[in-house]
Scaffold this motif. Sequence first.
Motif, short mmCIF file in Angstrom:
data_model
loop_
_atom_site.label_atom_id
_atom_site.label_comp_id
_atom_site.label_asym_id
_atom_site.label_seq_id
_atom_site.Cartn_x
_atom_site.Cartn_y
_atom_site.Cartn_z
N CYS A 873 24.01 37.64 33.27
CA CYS A 873 22.66 37.32 32.84
C CYS A 873 21.85 38.61 32.81
CB CYS A 873 22.00 36.33 33.81
SG CYS A 873 22.90 34.79 33.99
N GLU A 874 21.16 38.85 31.71
CA GLU A 874 20.38 40.06 31.56
C GLU A 874 18.98 39.70 31.08
OE1 GLU A 874 23.98 43.14 30.27
OE2 GLU A 874 22.45 42.53 28.80
N VAL A 875 17.98 40.14 31.84
CA VAL A 875 16.58 39.93 31.47
C VAL A 875 15.96 41.31 31.31
CG1 VAL A 875 14.37 38.98 32.14
CG2 VAL A 875 16.47 37.74 32.69
N SER A 876 15.44 41.58 30.13
CA SER A 876 14.85 42.90 29.86
C SER A 876 13.39 42.76 29.53
CB SER A 876 15.58 43.56 28.69
OG SER A 876 15.35 42.84 27.49
N ASP A 877 12.60 43.79 29.91
CA ASP A 877 11.20 43.87 29.53
C ASP A 877 10.83 45.33 29.32
OD1 ASP A 877 9.64 44.96 32.06
OD2 ASP A 877 11.17 43.56 32.81
N GLY A 878 9.63 45.55 28.82
CA GLY A 878 9.23 46.89 28.43
C GLY A 878 8.69 47.75 29.53
N SER A 879 8.63 47.27 30.78
CA SER A 879 8.09 48.09 31.87
C SER A 879 9.22 48.87 32.53
CB SER A 879 7.38 47.21 32.89
OG SER A 879 8.33 46.42 33.60
N SER A 880 8.82 49.84 33.35
CA SER A 880 9.80 50.65 34.07
C SER A 880 9.80 50.35 35.56
CB SER A 880 9.50 52.14 33.86
OG SER A 880 8.19 52.46 34.33
N THR A 881 9.08 49.34 35.98
CA THR A 881 9.02 48.99 37.41
C THR A 881 10.17 48.06 37.74
OG1 THR A 881 6.62 49.16 37.37
CG2 THR A 881 7.60 47.99 39.22
N ALA A 882 10.93 48.43 38.78
CA ALA A 882 12.08 47.63 39.17
C ALA A 882 11.77 46.87 40.45
CB ALA A 882 13.29 48.52 39.38
N PRO A 883 12.23 45.60 40.57
CA PRO A 883 12.00 44.83 41.81
C PRO A 883 12.94 45.29 42.92
CG PRO A 883 13.32 43.56 40.28
CD PRO A 883 12.93 44.82 39.54
#
Length: 949
Positions: A873-883
Amino acid sequence: MLRYFRCSAVRSSRLLAGWRKRSGRKTARPGTGQASQSGDRGEVPHPPERRWQSLLGARSVASQVFLLQLAVVVLLVVGAVVALVPQARRHGTDEAGERSLAVAEMFANSPGIVAALKSPDPTAVLQPRTEAVRKKADVDYIVALSPFGFRYTHPDKRLIGKHVTGSYQSALTGEPVQKTFDSSLGRAVDSTVAIFDAQGKVVGLVTVGITVKHVSTVVDRQLAALFASAGGALVLAAGGSALVSWRLRRLTHGLGPSEMTRMYEHHDAVLHAVREGVLIISGDGRLLLANDEARQLLELPLDAERRYVTDLGLAPGMTELLASGRSATDEVRLAGDRLLAVSLRPVERKGRAQGSVATLRDTTELRALAGRAEVARERLQLMYDAGVRIGTTLDVVRTAEELAEVAVPRFADFVTVELLDPVLRGEEPDGASTEMRRTAVRGIRDDQPLYPLGELIRFVSDSPVATGAAGGCAVLQADLAASGAWRAQDPERAQKVLDYGIHSLISVPLRARGVVLGMADFWRSDQERFDHDDLTAAEELAARAAVCIDNARRYTREHAMAVTLQRRLLPRTLAEQSAVEVAHRYLPTRAGVGGDWFDVIPLPGARVALVVGDVVGHGVHAAATMGRLRTAVHSFSTLELSPDEVLSCLDELVTRIDAEEPSEDESEGITGATCLYAVYDPATGRCVLARAGHLGPALVSPDGVVTFPDIPVSPPLGLGAGLPVENAELTLPAGSDLVLFTDGLIEDPSRDIDVGLELLRGVLGHPDRSPEQTCQVVLDALLPAHPRDDIALLIARTRMLDSDQIADWEVPSDPAAVSRVRAEATRQLEAWGLGPIAFATELILSELVTNAIRYGTQPISLRLLHDQNRLVCEVSDGSSTAPHIRRAKTTDEGGRGLFLVAQFAQRWGTRYTARSKIIWTEQSLHDGAAEPNGATPDILLDQWDDTSP
């Protein structure tokens, strides 16, 4: 004069004939063996001395006669020229006067001349006529004058009409006037005649001039004849002298006076000064010449020359050799109480034997030393060969065999070598032992009854081998039949050895650095028994071999350690993955293992990393360095870095290691390592590559076209100096072959690297082969006969995920979209037959999509990959902040989402692209994967909070 030259030539010929008659002998070419032959045997012992002096005198006389003849000819020619030149001048002047006067009279009495002079324009009438007459009469000028001296005609038209200077008054009386003068054209004669009309009145004058050179033809012919006669006489004289000189040169065989003088000096030295006997013998067996040394060695009588060799009273062997005329070199013959070394060479001329030349050397005193010198020479050659031929390899067994090969048969008839078992394994022996394994056997025959090759022998304590090993010195058994200690080792075999004819033994310990490695045994059967003088040679042979065996043992140990280390560090089995079909080969060089490596690293998202690297050097250090770099590559790949970032980190690591661990031995540095790193994504067919000092890959398309993609190259690892590493991106269709290799595959001293690449291109262009078959074919075609570097080869055939294995959705920035996406993902899981893990997947997707909507930026997307036994499962977004996962406190309302993700997913992580980040999870599809660690969904739901960050 011609008669004089003929007489001179005749006198020269008579002089030569008289000299030859007085000389009364013929001459042979020096060095051919034909000596002077005299008609009178009562002459002095060495007539060639007087003969050569006569030849020198004759050559000198011939030269003087020729110079005298040349001087006489030159004198006669000069006298003739002096006498003829005044006569020629006088004759030329008289003839010029006669011709000029005749032409003038003819012109003055020619018809129409008076009318022309009385005409209104005499010049117009007479100028053409005078020029025509001048040319036909071959005179220099014809000038018509008025009675008062004005010119009517002239070859130079500028002088017409001008007055003539000079005396012409007497010509008006009717008497011709003639004068001689030196003009600009040379010496000339001028004649002036008056022209009268019918009444006897002078109406004009005509002047004719001619140079003397026009009338000197007769004199020239006389002078030419004179010079021709003089030249003929000179040629005749030169021919006579040349004939005489040629005859003399035939007698002296082309040698000049200086050469004749030098030859006489050499001849005199050979006769009287050379300390080696020289004999010249004719073809019929007569002694023609003997120098003083030969007379003394053979005790020849004074009248020995011109006598037959068989009549000189020499020893039979000496007489037979000298009279045979055959070729011989240093054949020893007895002459009285002397032992002479005789060398005989036949002399041929025009293919026929003319005699022979013999040299004699007294070897009586040297013969006793010759045997010892020959033995010493043979021993020295043996030691030299041992130094060259022993230790050519770093193999313990082969080194022992080389010792046996060198010693047989020049020193011993049989050689056996026994080594301790630890030495064969590369280990250092603990101490002296009487238990050894026969490692090498060599002999003049193969049926010897000694212990066979490979047998472990336990020597009794008092045997020669055990005694030598314990004492560390060579043991001589000159007579094996009398040696009870040797027979006690194995009485039955000992008797067979004696019956075979082996009678003598030297047993020498192989010692290196004070440690006994084994024993070398030298046996003799056909040669004489060993004596104490042979012990030194045997010990030196053993000492040379022991050092080489110890070097080979140490190399064997290091090589075994390096091989073990490398086998531990190289991948034994490749990790399971479905992105590519892989085949690989690794071939170490003969010099030992090296620093080449390869790897296939599965990455999240069904991707795979392909790695090939090379560390310069061989041995344990290269293998250890390779292991460090391979481990570092694995570590960097887990960080989800791109290929350029992996190589940049690797370059920084190598630089830091070299800086923090300086070594006195520069070869221990890591500098010189290269690497090629590629990441392939089977979902898109996209391959990203970067390389640091390494050769680029080869790419084989599904239709068999082979290319070498242009991959930007950066400096080798540790030499980057902060320079950026560039990526290259390729799109690979399914079924493409990506071939990664090290330089050892294509580089060879016998060919250029471009030739190696073209060979590789030709071998790879067969897509019908499997990667495993292609690996073998590549090695068969390109592997050098003697590889100098190890070789790593990795072939990856690409695969692509089917479209029904991939599902993706665009997610709007609305929390209400989470349920819709979750429902669509559940339906897709049911379609794939993954219902058992649907609940866990819903929890994972809910957490990841919710976090992306709350904390991320657009675009947001979700992708599911069904790859064999795993779900990604891969969820991508445009930010560079990682949890980041954390443990929530009891009083915290959120913070448990990623904890649940980590519990239900086999693994999870974050990777970055150029414009987004991707949070991914990977779930295993085997049984029981839906309930991690035995926890039920209900238990985990107690910790669930949709609003947790």
